[in-house]
Design a protein around this motif. Structure first.
Motif, PDB file in Angstrom:
ATOM      1  N   PHE A   3       0.830  -1.203   0.000  1.00  0.00           N
ATOM      2  CA  PHE A   3       0.000   0.000   0.000  1.00  0.00           C
ATOM      3  C   PHE A   3       0.864   1.253   0.000  1.00  0.00           C
ATOM      4  O   PHE A   3       0.538   2.244  -0.669  1.00  0.00           O
ATOM      5  CB  PHE A   3      -0.927   0.009   1.216  1.00  0.00           C
ATOM      6  N   ALA A   4       1.973   1.231   0.755  1.00  0.00           N
ATOM      7  CA  ALA A   4       2.880   2.375   0.748  1.00  0.00           C
ATOM      8  C   ALA A   4       3.463   2.610  -0.636  1.00  0.00           C
ATOM      9  O   ALA A   4       3.624   3.755  -1.073  1.00  0.00           O
ATOM     10  CB  ALA A   4       3.996   2.160   1.774  1.00  0.00           C
ATOM     11  N   GLY A  47      14.185   9.924  -5.152  1.00  0.00           N
ATOM     12  CA  GLY A  47      13.110  10.889  -4.979  1.00  0.00           C
ATOM     13  C   GLY A  47      11.787  10.272  -4.590  1.00  0.00           C
ATOM     14  O   GLY A  47      10.783  10.979  -4.493  1.00  0.00           O
ATOM     15  N   GLY A  48      11.764   8.969  -4.356  1.00  0.00           N
ATOM     16  CA  GLY A  48      10.516   8.293  -4.020  1.00  0.00           C
ATOM     17  C   GLY A  48      10.708   7.294  -2.898  1.00  0.00           C
ATOM     18  O   GLY A  48      11.342   7.581  -1.880  1.00  0.00           O
ATOM     19  N   LEU A  49      10.185   6.102  -3.092  1.00  0.00           N
ATOM     20  CA  LEU A  49      10.154   5.071  -2.061  1.00  0.00           C
ATOM     21  C   LEU A  49      10.664   3.754  -2.625  1.00  0.00           C
ATOM     22  O   LEU A  49      10.290   3.376  -3.735  1.00  0.00           O
ATOM     23  CB  LEU A  49       8.727   4.887  -1.531  1.00  0.00           C
ATOM     24  N   THR A  91      13.457   6.948   0.279  1.00  0.00           N
ATOM     25  CA  THR A  91      13.042   6.367   1.555  1.00  0.00           C
ATOM     26  C   THR A  91      13.010   4.846   1.413  1.00  0.00           C
ATOM     27  O   THR A  91      12.442   4.326   0.459  1.00  0.00           O
ATOM     28  CB  THR A  91      11.655   6.886   1.958  1.00  0.00           C
ATOM     29  N   VAL A  92      13.614   4.167   2.362  1.00  0.00           N
ATOM     30  CA  VAL A  92      13.718   2.705   2.305  1.00  0.00           C
ATOM     31  C   VAL A  92      12.834   2.097   3.383  1.00  0.00           C
ATOM     32  O   VAL A  92      12.954   2.436   4.567  1.00  0.00           O
ATOM     33  CB  VAL A  92      15.176   2.243   2.488  1.00  0.00           C
ATOM     34  N   ILE A  93      11.935   1.232   2.972  1.00  0.00           N
ATOM     35  CA  ILE A  93      11.127   0.429   3.891  1.00  0.00           C
ATOM     36  C   ILE A  93      11.524  -1.027   3.683  1.00  0.00           C
ATOM     37  O   ILE A  93      11.394  -1.555   2.582  1.00  0.00           O
ATOM     38  CB  ILE A  93       9.620   0.617   3.646  1.00  0.00           C
ATOM     39  N   ALA A  94      12.024  -1.642   4.739  1.00  0.00           N
ATOM     40  CA  ALA A  94      12.508  -3.022   4.649  1.00  0.00           C
ATOM     41  C   ALA A  94      11.736  -3.903   5.616  1.00  0.00           C
ATOM     42  O   ALA A  94      11.394  -3.477   6.723  1.00  0.00           O
ATOM     43  CB  ALA A  94      14.007  -3.077   4.956  1.00  0.00           C
TER      44      ALA A  94
END
Length: 215
Positions: A3-4, A47-49, A91-94
């Protein structure tokens, strides 16, 4: 995590299983006797995710390259005679699978199987514990089963309507037109919250207007 990635105006999904440092950062490829650079996941998400699932699946030697990308937001490349500095302002989501035998009294580095320096690159670390709670487990399992049963009934109703339409010589869309229109209006009236495009536009506006920073 999915969703992110959908809510972000620019996002890249990657998996740690089988990913190397070149796949996450940059790799050199020879095309027509000329070496060129191909961007990896972190470069494409500039510049994003960037969402990396099963982060613990990345080899220890490949994780060293991510240190610079997450701390300096740049990656220095020296491959095939090419010297370049590329931006990784992302931005890093792990997501990490914890060790099965881990206990809450042990350090979090043992649960994530990540070194302290790499773990410190993340601003927020959320630990989800699957505690034994019979009442909550019963409630969750009941919700899952109810959703599956509701979906099966809706599918069966659609099949029955299609069969009746074929028997009457009508197109299935004609026989279901009224029901679909009513269902759409009802869902639109009862829907709460914003749609995904509106939420994405709002996040972009907040980012450029106020430029929020984590404190």
């Amino acid at each position: 995590m999915k969703f992110a990635a959908k809510a972000s105006h620019r996002s890249v999904m990657a998996s740690g299983r089988g990913s190397s440092s070149a796949g996450l950062t940059v790799t050199a490829v020879k095309e027509d006797n000329t070496w060129v650079l191909e961007a990896g996941a972190l470069m494409l998400a500039d510049g994003g995710l960037c969402c990396i699932d099963e982060f613990d699946g990345i080899k220890e030697a490949d994780r060293a390259v991510i240190h610079e990308a997450m701390e300096q937001q740049t990656v220095h490349v020296a491959k095939a005679g090419i010297l370049a500095t590329l931006s990784t302002r992302t931005t890093v989501i792990a997501a990490v699978n914890p060790k099965p035998s881990w206990r809450s009294s042990q350090p979090i580095t043992e649960a994530t199987k990540m070194s302290g320096p790499l773990l410190s690159r993340f601003d927020v670390v959320l630990l989800l514990l699957d505690t034994r709670h019979p009442a909550w487990d019963t409630r969750v399992s009941g919700c899952v089963l109810t959703n599956h049963q509701r979906g099966a009934r809706e599918l069966q109703n659609q099949l029955n309507q299609s069969s009746q339409a074929e028997g009457m010589g009508l197109e299935p869309s004609q026989s279901q037109g009224g029901a679909q229109d009513g269902g759409t209006a009802r869902e639109g009236g009862d829907a709460e919250g914003w749609t995904l495009p509106v939420l994405r536009s709002y996040l972009v506006w907040i980012r450029h207007r106020f430029q929020p920073a984590m404190t």
